[in-house]
Write a protein that holds these residues in place. Structure first.
Motif: not given
Length: 152
Positions: A18, A22, A24, A26
């Protein structure tokens, strides 16, 4: 405690994934994925080691193979449920109740020295219960509460 490797490895891999994909960390997704993979893995083990698992069930409970298979299905369903946000919290509550209830089978298994993999009485006994199973049970309940209820 070897089973916890599945939980922690999945969690850390998902957490790294993540962060990479992403941008960040998670924790909610990663924690629930870790428990989902863990519980699905243990659910499938009910079908592979069904004879040893049936030996864990106290004598007063009839239809042991039924309970082995149904608890395997419940575990697989719980793993899926943890990954569906709309039912995650309910799944986590039910999974915690499940962990408490099946602990009775773990106590029975330890008292009888059951080896679920061989379906015989060569298991580690009460030392396994005290040194491994109780700590693992606490971790599983706390993990499920934290990621399935608290963070949710």
């Amino acid at each position: 405690m070897k089973l916890l490797t599945i939980l922690f490895a999945t969690f850390f891999l998902a957490l790294a994934g993540t962060k990479i994909f992403e941008g960040d960390w998670n924790f909610l997704f990663s924690g629930n994925l870790g428990m989902a993979v863990f519980i699905i893995f243990t659910g499938f083990s009910h079908f592979k080691f069904q004879k040893g698992m049936a030996m864990m069930i106290p004598e007063l409970i009839p239809a042991k193979m039924f309970w082995v298979y149904i608890t395997g299905v419940i575990e697989i369903a719980a793993g899926i449920g943890l990954m569906i946000p709309s039912i995650r919290e309910l799944t986590a509550v039910l999974l915690i109740i499940f962990y408490v209830l099946v602990f009775i089978a773990n106590i029975n298994s330890s008292k009888k020295n059951i080896n679920i993999f061989k379906a015989d009485f060569t298991g580690p006994g009460m030392s396994y219960l005290y040194k491994e199973r109780i700590p693992m049970q606490i971790i599983l309940i706390a993990w499920t509460w934290y990621f399935g209820i608290y963070l949710n």
